[in-house]
Design an enzyme around this catalytic site. Sequence first.
Site, PDB file in Angstrom:
ATOM      1  N   SER A 204      -1.744  -6.191   1.558  1.00  0.00           N
ATOM      2  CA  SER A 204      -3.270  -6.345   1.569  1.00  0.00           C
ATOM      3  C   SER A 204      -3.476  -5.069   0.723  1.00  0.00           C
ATOM      4  CB  SER A 204      -4.011  -6.196   2.841  1.00  0.00           C
ATOM      5  OG  SER A 204      -3.547  -7.218   3.637  1.00  0.00           O
ATOM      6  N   HIS A 257      -5.869  -0.036   2.445  1.00  0.00           N
ATOM      7  CA  HIS A 257      -6.778  -0.813   1.741  1.00  0.00           C
ATOM      8  C   HIS A 257      -7.631   0.121   0.654  1.00  0.00           C
ATOM      9  CE1 HIS A 257      -6.805  -4.175   5.054  1.00  0.00           C
ATOM     10  NE2 HIS A 257      -5.528  -4.298   4.331  1.00  0.00           N
TER      11      HIS A 257
END
Length: 282
Positions: A204, A257
């Site tokens: 991610s 992230h």
Amino acid sequence: MIKIGEFASSAAALSLADYCKNQQLDVSVVVHSAAQAELWCAPEHAEQVMAELERFLMDPYAARYQAAAWDRAQVVASGAGSAAFSGYWQQLWAQGGWFTHLIWLSVLLVYSWQQLDPWSALAALQLQPQLGLSLEQGWRWFTPGWLHFSASHLVFNLIWVWYLLGPLELKLGRITAISLTLIVLLASNLLQFVVVDANFGGMSGLVYGLFGFYWICGLVRPSWGLHISYALVGFMLIWLLIGFFDLLWISMANWAHLAGLLSGMLCAVVLVTASKALTVQR
């Protein structure tokens, strides 16, 4: 890649692109909607594609364009069974270079390893708290990206990596793709480890880094052909904020992230600045 023109019909843009590809011209179509599309091509083919565009505008229903569209339709609908399946995978494989293929295959292999022997996979690839910020962590500064803890987690990340990393590798080159991947993975893993702990994994962070890279390049270097819609950018930013407010039913590596997004944007700024400097020197 450079933009040749905009079309009020995505079908028309695809029809011309099919013909150009049959003529061995390197073109691509960016479809925004059924009523909006862009035609891009490699700089060395710009003159030929422009000439074809002029011919197309004079007679868009000419037999040569219809034949090219028919050839594409035959490939897409080439019967059921193994032939169609093979054609699908050939088309999918063509969307990226060998580095993107390597990422995909290695992630799938690691996930299989996790199903067979999860503890050895974690011991080999996850960051070790007792080693701290030491260089002894070695490859572990990068490898948490290969760890996925559910099938949905794996599929989501692989789809976005293929969708974003593959075209980037083809358009900007393998060295750029490899460098961006390593920088983003290092930044995202490092920040998540320092701020939270070592209990995380997944691509991610790289996905967010690719989004950030596309976002900046699309704004300041549209000629590179790396485009992403504002709706997708908005969705990813909202998803990032939701994760930080802990409103989800799943645990997310929010700092990974954020670090991925910022490092991807920074890499885009550096690359754009360097390309401008080289252009000025020439």
